[in-house]
Design a protein around this motif. Structure first.
Motif, short mmCIF file in Angstrom:
data_model
loop_
_atom_site.label_atom_id
_atom_site.label_comp_id
_atom_site.label_asym_id
_atom_site.label_seq_id
_atom_site.Cartn_x
_atom_site.Cartn_y
_atom_site.Cartn_z
N SER A 14 -91.08 40.24 -85.32
CA SER A 14 -90.00 41.11 -85.78
C SER A 14 -89.93 42.36 -84.92
CB SER A 14 -90.22 41.51 -87.24
OG SER A 14 -90.14 40.38 -88.07
N TYR A 15 -88.70 42.84 -84.69
CA TYR A 15 -88.45 43.96 -83.80
C TYR A 15 -87.27 44.77 -84.34
CZ TYR A 15 -87.34 46.33 -79.38
OH TYR A 15 -87.11 47.26 -78.41
N GLN A 16 -87.47 46.07 -84.51
CA GLN A 16 -86.39 46.94 -84.96
C GLN A 16 -85.55 47.35 -83.75
OE1 GLN A 16 -87.46 50.56 -87.00
NE2 GLN A 16 -85.49 50.64 -88.03
N THR A 85 -83.70 45.11 -88.27
CA THR A 85 -84.87 44.41 -87.76
C THR A 85 -84.52 42.95 -87.51
OG1 THR A 85 -86.41 45.90 -88.83
CG2 THR A 85 -87.26 43.72 -88.24
N VAL A 86 -84.72 42.52 -86.28
CA VAL A 86 -84.47 41.13 -85.90
C VAL A 86 -85.80 40.39 -85.91
CG1 VAL A 86 -83.72 39.59 -84.05
CG2 VAL A 86 -82.45 41.71 -84.51
N VAL A 104 -85.81 28.04 -81.09
CA VAL A 104 -85.83 29.46 -81.43
C VAL A 104 -84.64 29.81 -82.32
CG1 VAL A 104 -87.10 30.24 -79.39
CG2 VAL A 104 -84.63 30.05 -79.26
N SER A 105 -84.87 30.78 -83.20
CA SER A 105 -83.78 31.32 -84.00
C SER A 105 -84.07 32.79 -84.28
CB SER A 105 -83.59 30.55 -85.31
OG SER A 105 -84.73 30.69 -86.13
N ALA A 106 -83.01 33.55 -84.45
CA ALA A 106 -83.14 34.99 -84.72
C ALA A 106 -82.28 35.35 -85.92
CB ALA A 106 -82.73 35.80 -83.50
N HIS A 107 -82.83 36.20 -86.79
CA HIS A 107 -82.15 36.63 -88.02
C HIS A 107 -82.28 38.14 -88.13
CE1 HIS A 107 -80.94 36.72 -92.23
NE2 HIS A 107 -80.61 35.43 -92.11
N ASP A 108 -81.22 38.82 -88.56
CA ASP A 108 -81.29 40.29 -88.68
C ASP A 108 -81.39 40.79 -90.12
OD1 ASP A 108 -78.69 40.10 -89.72
OD2 ASP A 108 -77.73 41.04 -87.97
N GLY A 109 -81.76 39.90 -91.03
CA GLY A 109 -81.88 40.28 -92.43
C GLY A 109 -80.60 40.05 -93.21
#
Length: 145
Positions: A14-16, A85-86, A104-109
């Protein structure tokens, strides 16, 4: 490469998102990008996906080894504002010798912002650096930074 590297391994990171990872900051010298919205840039999302895969691989590599991205096939589906946060999820789905392929997948909440596949090639850094040095010797006499 250690025998512990196997298909099915998963890792999440996770990365803000800071303001410096938005589209206008992708290439500061590109005037066309300076007028674009302050949202998480596709290029930085791709980098975050790569970073997550590097983290997944790290404990399974021998000393002096690393990995290089060789292919990425992802979609960027939704804008992410600064401060969100991703979280990237990576799963090793295939190993072919020194090649590793990841889902891979990315979610931002709020939304899934991106997904696809990424491939990395596992290398010995000494050999890789020798190859770069040989190429550098064939290239331009002066490289502007």
């Amino acid at each position: 490469m250690k025998p512990s590297l196997k298909s099915g391994l998963k890792h999440s990171f996770s990365y803000q998102v800071p303001a410096t990872k938005t589209v206008p900051h992708l290439y500061d010298e590109a005037p066309q990008l300076q007028t674009m919205p302050d949202v998480f840039a596709t290029g930085f999302m791709v980098g975050l996906m790569e970073w997550t895969c590097v983290q997944l691989l790290e404990p399974h590599l021998d000393e002096g080894e690393g990995s290089l991205g060789t292919h990425i096939d992802v979609s960027h589906k939704s804008a992410t504002p600064v401060g969100f946060t991703v979280t990237v999820e990576a799963e090793c789905i295939e190993l072919r010798g020194p090649r590793a392929k990841f889902k891979v997948s990315a979610h931002d909440g709020v939304d899934e912002i991106g997904s696809g596949t990424h491939e990395r090639f596992i290398v010995g850094w000494d050999r890789f650096e020798r190859g770069v040095a040989a190429k550098r010797a064939q290239g331009p006499a002066k490289v502007d930074a």
